[in-house]
Design an enzyme around this catalytic site. Structure first.
Site, PDB file in Angstrom:
ATOM      1  N   LYS A   1       0.835  -1.214   0.000  1.00 51.50           N
ATOM      2  CA  LYS A   1       0.000   0.000   0.000  1.00 51.50           C
ATOM      3  C   LYS A   1       0.869   1.263   0.000  1.00 51.50           C
ATOM      4  O   LYS A   1       0.670   2.158  -0.805  1.00 51.50           O
ATOM      5  CB  LYS A   1      -0.948   0.020   1.216  1.00 51.50           C
ATOM      6  CG  LYS A   1      -1.902  -1.174   1.275  1.00 51.50           C
ATOM      7  CD  LYS A   1      -2.846  -1.097   2.452  1.00 51.50           C
ATOM      8  CE  LYS A   1      -2.181  -1.209   3.810  1.00 51.50           C
ATOM      9  NZ  LYS A   1      -1.521  -2.517   4.078  1.00 51.50           N
TER      10      LYS A   1
ATOM     11  N   ARG B   1     -10.123   0.349   8.550  1.00 51.17           N
ATOM     12  CA  ARG B   1      -9.668  -1.004   8.856  1.00 51.17           C
ATOM     13  C   ARG B   1     -10.710  -1.775   9.647  1.00 51.17           C
ATOM     14  O   ARG B   1     -10.470  -2.913  10.013  1.00 51.17           O
ATOM     15  CB  ARG B   1      -8.393  -0.925   9.700  1.00 51.17           C
ATOM     16  CG  ARG B   1      -7.105  -1.052   8.891  1.00 51.17           C
ATOM     17  CD  ARG B   1      -5.936  -0.929   9.859  1.00 51.17           C
ATOM     18  NE  ARG B   1      -4.745  -1.577   9.411  1.00 51.17           N
ATOM     19  CZ  ARG B   1      -3.714  -0.949   8.851  1.00 51.17           C
ATOM     20  NH1 ARG B   1      -3.763   0.337   8.623  1.00 51.17           N
ATOM     21  NH2 ARG B   1      -2.640  -1.624   8.507  1.00 51.17           N
TER      22      ARG B   1
ATOM     23  N   ARG C   1      10.838  -1.048  11.197  1.00 53.38           N
ATOM     24  CA  ARG C   1       9.734  -0.723  12.111  1.00 53.38           C
ATOM     25  C   ARG C   1       9.705  -1.703  13.277  1.00 53.38           C
ATOM     26  O   ARG C   1       9.962  -2.879  13.099  1.00 53.38           O
ATOM     27  CB  ARG C   1       8.404  -0.790  11.357  1.00 53.38           C
ATOM     28  CG  ARG C   1       8.056   0.499  10.665  1.00 53.38           C
ATOM     29  CD  ARG C   1       6.917   0.363   9.696  1.00 53.38           C
ATOM     30  NE  ARG C   1       5.735  -0.306  10.217  1.00 53.38           N
ATOM     31  CZ  ARG C   1       4.594  -0.441   9.529  1.00 53.38           C
ATOM     32  NH1 ARG C   1       4.505   0.066   8.311  1.00 53.38           N
ATOM     33  NH2 ARG C   1       3.572  -1.058  10.046  1.00 53.38           N
TER      34      ARG C   1
ATOM     35  N   ARG D   1      -1.070  -9.044  13.137  1.00 51.98           N
ATOM     36  CA  ARG D   1      -1.656  -8.052  12.219  1.00 51.98           C
ATOM     37  C   ARG D   1      -2.436  -8.728  11.103  1.00 51.98           C
ATOM     38  O   ARG D   1      -3.492  -8.243  10.694  1.00 51.98           O
ATOM     39  CB  ARG D   1      -0.540  -7.155  11.650  1.00 51.98           C
ATOM     40  CG  ARG D   1      -0.118  -6.098  12.654  1.00 51.98           C
ATOM     41  CD  ARG D   1       1.320  -5.678  12.478  1.00 51.98           C
ATOM     42  NE  ARG D   1       1.567  -4.983  11.244  1.00 51.98           N
ATOM     43  CZ  ARG D   1       2.780  -4.807  10.718  1.00 51.98           C
ATOM     44  NH1 ARG D   1       3.840  -5.307  11.336  1.00 51.98           N
ATOM     45  NH2 ARG D   1       2.931  -4.148   9.609  1.00 51.98           N
TER      46      ARG D   1
ATOM     47  N   ARG E   1      11.185  -5.514   5.271  1.00 48.33           N
ATOM     48  CA  ARG E   1      10.921  -4.085   5.008  1.00 48.33           C
ATOM     49  C   ARG E   1      11.897  -3.195   5.777  1.00 48.33           C
ATOM     50  O   ARG E   1      12.163  -3.399   6.950  1.00 48.33           O
ATOM     51  CB  ARG E   1       9.486  -3.736   5.426  1.00 48.33           C
ATOM     52  CG  ARG E   1       9.234  -2.223   5.393  1.00 48.33           C
ATOM     53  CD  ARG E   1       7.779  -1.846   5.370  1.00 48.33           C
ATOM     54  NE  ARG E   1       6.974  -2.460   6.398  1.00 48.33           N
ATOM     55  CZ  ARG E   1       5.646  -2.479   6.374  1.00 48.33           C
ATOM     56  NH1 ARG E   1       4.985  -1.922   5.379  1.00 48.33           N
ATOM     57  NH2 ARG E   1       4.973  -3.053   7.348  1.00 48.33           N
TER      58      ARG E   1
HETATM   59  P1  ADP Z   1       0.830  -1.954   7.499  1.00 50.05           P
HETATM   60  O1  ADP Z   1       1.989  -1.391   6.763  1.00 50.05           O
HETATM   61  O2  ADP Z   1       1.131  -3.196   8.251  1.00 50.05           O
HETATM   62  O3  ADP Z   1      -0.430  -2.090   6.699  1.00 50.05           O
HETATM   63  P2  ADP Z   1       0.299   0.593   8.857  1.00 50.05           P
HETATM   64  O4  ADP Z   1       1.551   1.356   8.762  1.00 50.05           O
HETATM   65  O5  ADP Z   1      -0.827   0.995   7.981  1.00 50.05           O
HETATM   66  O6  ADP Z   1       0.594  -0.971   8.706  1.00 50.05           O
HETATM   67  O7  ADP Z   1      -0.210   0.592  10.363  1.00 50.05           O
HETATM   68  C1  ADP Z   1       0.643   0.243  11.427  1.00 50.05           C
HETATM   69  C2  ADP Z   1      -0.172   0.048  12.705  1.00 50.05           C
HETATM   70  O8  ADP Z   1      -0.856   1.280  13.017  1.00 50.05           O
HETATM   71  C3  ADP Z   1      -1.275  -1.000  12.614  1.00 50.05           C
HETATM   72  O9  ADP Z   1      -0.805  -2.327  12.870  1.00 50.05           O
HETATM   73  C4  ADP Z   1      -2.211  -0.507  13.724  1.00 50.05           C
HETATM   74  O10 ADP Z   1      -1.720  -0.806  15.011  1.00 50.05           O
HETATM   75  C5  ADP Z   1      -2.139   1.011  13.548  1.00 50.05           C
HETATM   76  N1  ADP Z   1      -3.161   1.499  12.592  1.00 50.05           N
HETATM   77  C6  ADP Z   1      -2.932   2.076  11.383  1.00 50.05           C
HETATM   78  N2  ADP Z   1      -4.096   2.403  10.775  1.00 50.05           N
HETATM   79  C7  ADP Z   1      -5.082   1.997  11.623  1.00 50.05           C
HETATM   80  C8  ADP Z   1      -6.502   2.022  11.559  1.00 50.05           C
HETATM   81  N3  ADP Z   1      -7.161   2.534  10.494  1.00 50.05           N
HETATM   82  N4  ADP Z   1      -7.193   1.504  12.617  1.00 50.05           N
HETATM   83  C9  ADP Z   1      -6.563   0.998  13.694  1.00 50.05           C
HETATM   84  N5  ADP Z   1      -5.236   0.938  13.808  1.00 50.05           N
HETATM   85  C10 ADP Z   1      -4.484   1.426  12.786  1.00 50.05           C
HETATM   86  P1  ADP Z   2       2.056  -1.883   3.205  1.00 44.83           P
HETATM   87  O1  ADP Z   2       2.025  -0.375   3.213  1.00 44.83           O
HETATM   88  O2  ADP Z   2       0.856  -2.491   2.542  1.00 44.83           O
HETATM   89  O3  ADP Z   2       2.304  -2.469   4.554  1.00 44.83           O
HETATM   90  P2  ADP Z   2       4.680  -1.601   1.868  1.00 44.83           P
HETATM   91  O4  ADP Z   2       4.452  -0.755   0.664  1.00 44.83           O
HETATM   92  O5  ADP Z   2       5.334  -0.982   3.030  1.00 44.83           O
HETATM   93  O6  ADP Z   2       3.289  -2.333   2.289  1.00 44.83           O
HETATM   94  O7  ADP Z   2       5.502  -2.900   1.385  1.00 44.83           O
HETATM   95  C1  ADP Z   2       5.895  -3.909   2.301  1.00 44.83           C
HETATM   96  C2  ADP Z   2       7.268  -4.447   1.913  1.00 44.83           C
HETATM   97  O8  ADP Z   2       7.146  -5.159   0.660  1.00 44.83           O
HETATM   98  C3  ADP Z   2       8.307  -3.361   1.655  1.00 44.83           C
HETATM   99  O9  ADP Z   2       9.560  -3.860   2.077  1.00 44.83           O
HETATM  100  C4  ADP Z   2       8.287  -3.146   0.144  1.00 44.83           C
HETATM  101  O10 ADP Z   2       9.538  -2.709  -0.361  1.00 44.83           O
HETATM  102  C5  ADP Z   2       7.942  -4.548  -0.352  1.00 44.83           C
HETATM  103  N1  ADP Z   2       7.118  -4.529  -1.579  1.00 44.83           N
HETATM  104  C6  ADP Z   2       6.160  -3.637  -1.939  1.00 44.83           C
HETATM  105  N2  ADP Z   2       5.616  -3.971  -3.136  1.00 44.83           N
HETATM  106  C7  ADP Z   2       6.246  -5.110  -3.524  1.00 44.83           C
HETATM  107  C8  ADP Z   2       6.129  -5.965  -4.674  1.00 44.83           C
HETATM  108  N3  ADP Z   2       5.245  -5.696  -5.649  1.00 44.83           N
HETATM  109  N4  ADP Z   2       6.930  -7.053  -4.742  1.00 44.83           N
HETATM  110  C9  ADP Z   2       7.826  -7.328  -3.748  1.00 44.83           C
HETATM  111  N5  ADP Z   2       7.978  -6.569  -2.641  1.00 44.83           N
HETATM  112  C10 ADP Z   2       7.203  -5.478  -2.526  1.00 44.83           C
END
Ligand code: ADP
Ligand code: ADP
Length: 216
Positions: A13, A88, A155, A166, A127
């Site tokens: 994302k 979420r 992170r 998660r 990541r």
């Molecule tokens: P990911 O990259 O795993 O999708 P995010 O960076 O979006 O994670 O979120 C990291 C953490 O922040 C989540 O595991 C949760 O604890 C909190 N968080 C983020 N967005 C939300 C939301 N919309 N509702 C509840 N918790 C959230």
């Molecule tokens: P989210 O925001 O959904 O948690 P991220 O964009 O942070 O996801 O991506 C999670 C991890 O996967 C990062 O280390 C990123 O570099 C890697 N990643 C993202 N897109 C791809 C892809 N299409 N193929 C392989 N790795 C990816």
């Protein structure tokens, strides 16, 4: 353009959002980034959120909803926004829907980035991000260049244990939000496996198709 990016943790994302907001000239709103900034700033709000995040739990709706509704009412969101990581839960989706209706604006699309559970742990544990530019890297799939490699950070919640928690929350709390947008005709489902550039093309192509469909 007002859109939502949804998908399991590690689906890509944040990676896709960075390019999509440039393409569509909209404001990027990542709830995860907002919480991480609050944690870094050491505010009470940040301290509250930190405990949930570290455990891989969701931050309670009453905290998240107020924060997002306040954010999307800011002037920089008037021309459009991308919500990355929100909603979420069903309660978050309902609150967003009510707020947009009250403001007499609608959503244009909800993009679901699909990645199988079996691939998630590797994406999460590999990541890394650059604290200076916020660029997201992956040790295997998108390694940081030599000049950046020394300063990338991981992170705190990107451990295998928190990742399992998660992913569980995603299936239990977030996946049930998807039918709500599907029924509204807003859902675009995209395969998140493949090079990030390929996934980007899949998303923009699907968004164009949805736009054309909406216009006819
Ligand atoms: P990911 O990259 O795993 O999708 P995010 O960076 O979006 O994670 O979120 C990291 C953490 O922040 C989540 O595991 C949760 O604890 C909190 N968080 C983020 N967005 C939300 C939301 N919309 N509702 C509840 N918790 C959230
Ligand atoms: P989210 O925001 O959904 O948690 P991220 O964009 O942070 O996801 O991506 C999670 C991890 O996967 C990062 O280390 C990123 O570099 C890697 N990643 C993202 N897109 C791809 C892809 N299409 N193929 C392989 N790795 C990816």
């Amino acid at each position: 353009m007002r859109m939502i990016l949804i998908g399991p943790p590690g689906a890509g994302k944040g990676t896709q959002a960075a390019n999509l907001v440039k393409r569509y000239q909209i404001t990027h709103i990542s709830t995860g980034d907002m919480f991480r900034s609050a944690v870094k700033a050491g505010t009470e709000f940040g301290t509250q959120a930190d405990a949930y995040m570290k455990a891989g739990d969701l931050v309670p709706d009453e905290i998240v909803i107020g924060m997002v509704l306040e954010r999307i009412a800011q002037p920089d969101c008037a021309a459009g926004f991308m919500l990355d990581g929100f909603p979420r839960t069903r309660a978050q989706a309902a609150a967003l829907d009510a707020a947009l209706k009250a403001a007499e604006v609608g959503l244009d699309a909800v993009v679901l980035i699909d990645v199988a559970d079996a691939l998630i742990e590797e994406r999460i544990t590999g990541r890394r991000s650059d604290p200076e530019t916020k660029t997201i890297y992956h040790l295997k799939y998108n390694p940081p260049p030599a000049e950046v490699a020394g300063r990338v950070v991981q992170r705190k919640d990107d451990t295998a244990e928190a990742c399992t928690a998660r992913l569980g929350k995603y299936h239990k709390e977030t996946a049930p939000v998807i039918p709500f947008y599907e029924e509204a005709g807003l859902l675009v489902r995209v395969d998140g496996v493949g090079a990030p550039d390929e996934v980007f093309v899949r998303i923009t192509t699907a968004l164009e198709a949805l736009r054309t469909q909406a216009a006819t």
